[in-house]
Design an enzyme around this catalytic site. Sequence first.
Site, mmCIF file in Angstrom:
data_model
loop_
_atom_site.group_PDB
_atom_site.id
_atom_site.type_symbol
_atom_site.label_atom_id
_atom_site.label_comp_id
_atom_site.label_asym_id
_atom_site.label_seq_id
_atom_site.Cartn_x
_atom_site.Cartn_y
_atom_site.Cartn_z
ATOM 1 N N ALA A 54 0.868 -1.171 0.000
ATOM 2 C CA ALA A 54 0.000 0.000 0.000
ATOM 3 C C ALA A 54 0.906 1.223 0.000
ATOM 4 O O ALA A 54 2.066 1.154 0.412
ATOM 5 C CB ALA A 54 -0.892 -0.021 1.226
ATOM 6 N N GLY A 84 0.551 -4.887 0.988
ATOM 7 C CA GLY A 84 -0.610 -4.888 0.104
ATOM 8 C C GLY A 84 -0.336 -5.582 -1.225
ATOM 9 O O GLY A 84 -1.258 -6.099 -1.861
ATOM 10 N N GLU A 101 -0.852 -9.130 -0.562
ATOM 11 C CA GLU A 101 -2.298 -9.304 -0.332
ATOM 12 C C GLU A 101 -3.070 -9.254 -1.650
ATOM 13 O O GLU A 101 -4.027 -10.008 -1.853
ATOM 14 C CB GLU A 101 -2.784 -8.227 0.637
ATOM 15 N N GLU A 116 4.380 -5.062 7.248
ATOM 16 C CA GLU A 116 3.667 -3.952 7.891
ATOM 17 C C GLU A 116 4.131 -3.706 9.316
ATOM 18 O O GLU A 116 4.151 -2.572 9.792
ATOM 19 C CB GLU A 116 2.151 -4.226 7.899
HETATM 20 C C1 HXC Z 1 5.106 4.255 -1.253
HETATM 21 C C2 HXC Z 1 7.022 3.239 -1.995
HETATM 22 C C3 HXC Z 1 6.624 2.011 -1.416
HETATM 23 C C4 HXC Z 1 5.378 1.973 -0.729
HETATM 24 C C5 HXC Z 1 8.539 1.731 -2.358
HETATM 25 N N1 HXC Z 1 8.200 3.016 -2.565
HETATM 26 N N2 HXC Z 1 7.591 1.109 -1.653
HETATM 27 N N3 HXC Z 1 6.260 4.339 -1.906
HETATM 28 N N4 HXC Z 1 4.659 3.119 -0.674
HETATM 29 N N5 HXC Z 1 4.892 0.856 -0.186
HETATM 30 C C6 HXC Z 1 8.970 4.041 -3.275
HETATM 31 C C7 HXC Z 1 10.164 4.490 -2.444
HETATM 32 O O1 HXC Z 1 9.775 5.462 -1.501
HETATM 33 C C8 HXC Z 1 11.045 5.072 -3.528
HETATM 34 O O2 HXC Z 1 10.571 6.363 -3.871
HETATM 35 C C9 HXC Z 1 10.775 4.154 -4.709
HETATM 36 O O3 HXC Z 1 9.524 3.515 -4.454
HETATM 37 C C10 HXC Z 1 11.833 3.083 -4.875
HETATM 38 O O4 HXC Z 1 11.955 2.380 -3.652
HETATM 39 P P1 HXC Z 1 13.370 2.143 -2.910
HETATM 40 O O5 HXC Z 1 13.054 1.882 -1.495
HETATM 41 O O6 HXC Z 1 14.316 3.232 -3.249
HETATM 42 O O7 HXC Z 1 13.838 0.798 -3.656
HETATM 43 P P2 HXC Z 1 14.813 -0.322 -3.072
HETATM 44 O O8 HXC Z 1 15.926 0.304 -2.289
HETATM 45 O O9 HXC Z 1 15.143 -1.189 -4.238
HETATM 46 O O10 HXC Z 1 13.937 -1.145 -2.025
HETATM 47 C C11 HXC Z 1 12.782 -1.891 -2.447
HETATM 48 C C12 HXC Z 1 11.900 -2.259 -1.227
HETATM 49 C C13 HXC Z 1 11.592 -0.986 -0.421
HETATM 50 C C14 HXC Z 1 12.635 -3.298 -0.342
HETATM 51 C C15 HXC Z 1 10.634 -2.922 -1.781
HETATM 52 O O11 HXC Z 1 11.075 -0.004 -1.305
HETATM 53 C C16 HXC Z 1 10.582 -1.180 0.652
HETATM 54 O O12 HXC Z 1 10.877 -1.723 1.716
HETATM 55 N N6 HXC Z 1 9.355 -0.689 0.432
HETATM 56 C C17 HXC Z 1 8.292 -0.704 1.430
HETATM 57 C C18 HXC Z 1 7.736 -2.102 1.587
HETATM 58 C C19 HXC Z 1 6.628 -2.090 2.617
HETATM 59 O O13 HXC Z 1 6.821 -1.784 3.811
HETATM 60 N N7 HXC Z 1 5.430 -2.465 2.185
HETATM 61 C C20 HXC Z 1 4.294 -2.535 3.035
HETATM 62 C C21 HXC Z 1 3.556 -1.248 2.990
HETATM 63 S S1 HXC Z 1 2.244 -1.222 4.145
HETATM 64 P P3 HXC Z 1 11.536 7.643 -3.921
HETATM 65 O O14 HXC Z 1 10.582 8.761 -4.193
HETATM 66 O O15 HXC Z 1 12.238 7.696 -2.622
HETATM 67 O O16 HXC Z 1 12.448 7.317 -5.065
HETATM 68 C C22 HXC Z 1 1.033 -2.098 3.460
HETATM 69 C C23 HXC Z 1 -0.082 -2.246 4.392
HETATM 70 C C24 HXC Z 1 -1.371 -2.569 3.840
HETATM 71 O O17 HXC Z 1 1.091 -2.557 2.358
HETATM 72 C C25 HXC Z 1 -2.448 -2.521 4.822
HETATM 73 C C26 HXC Z 1 -2.425 -1.880 6.111
HETATM 74 C C27 HXC Z 1 -1.754 -0.603 6.470
#
Ligand code: HXC
Length: 257
Positions: free
Chosen positions: A65, A108, A111, A131
Amino acid sequence: ADYETILVEQRGPVTLITLNRPKALNALNSQVMDELTNALAAYDADDSQGCAVLTGSEKAFAAGADIKEMCELDFADVYNRDFFAGYDRFTATRKPVIAAVAGYALGGGCELAMMCDFILAADTAKFGQPEIKLAVTPGMGGSQRLTRAVGKAKAMEMCLTGRMMDVHEAERAGLVSRILPGDELVAEAIKTAELIAGMAPIAVKANKEMVNAAFETTLQQGVMFERRLFHGIFGTQDQTEGMAAFIEKRPGNWKGK
Ligand code: HXC
């Protein structure tokens, strides 16, 4: 329809939907949810389409998400908007949707893949529910669908630690139906979708409906639901045609009724 966050193409009887926010690793914001569920409703209503494939990019199916959208919100916002309830429209799709997952399927993203009917995954695919690292929980069905897919031990460990599963572990655990080389993923998913789209349409819907019933009923109720739906299929022209075609050693010619 014009979409900004997804690409939708019809390849013969197959609808290919590609998540298309590459700079955000296909993070799922509200616009993606609206566009995706609208595209699936259009697919479901289109008699020329028999199966859909949902995919992302090579690097990410979807990294979750959209954290940048969610970080502004408080309890009243998410509760009043019933955040993520819009995905109920996704799982209301009656025709099959195959997830073709390469790269990250996190939060997400994992999911969303699990909302699809089955997951074909590239050797690069990684699944996780991270999360907890954001001090939240899954919110699009992950705690329930992951537990049903892989069992309590792995689901609990993944939700509590945020550890990712690689594709081999995911396949062994039953989350993924098949692992494919990355460069063949989408082509193979489309081939699988074409195979399904070539089956009798009512039988396709009925099979999907009864497998899903396994998650909602007791064994006895589920077996009864299956049997009654099976009986009902004998009222279709395609059942008569399907069995005649087998005996006459020719392909069936489906009418969809
Ligand atoms: C918004 C995101 C994002 C996300 C990545 N990006 N994931 N933006 N929401 N979930 C963006 C980053 O901010 C970054 O933008 C760009 O995408 C590239 O990501 P990087 O982190 O620079 O890439 P990398 O170093 O290769 O790492 C990849 C990754 C990491 C390991 C997947 O991005 C990551 O950990 N992402 C978050 C994963 C996460 O926590 N997902 C769960 C979300 S919560 P910029 O602008 O900086 O270039 C969820 C909950 C659902 O899904 C329901 C309840 C809340």
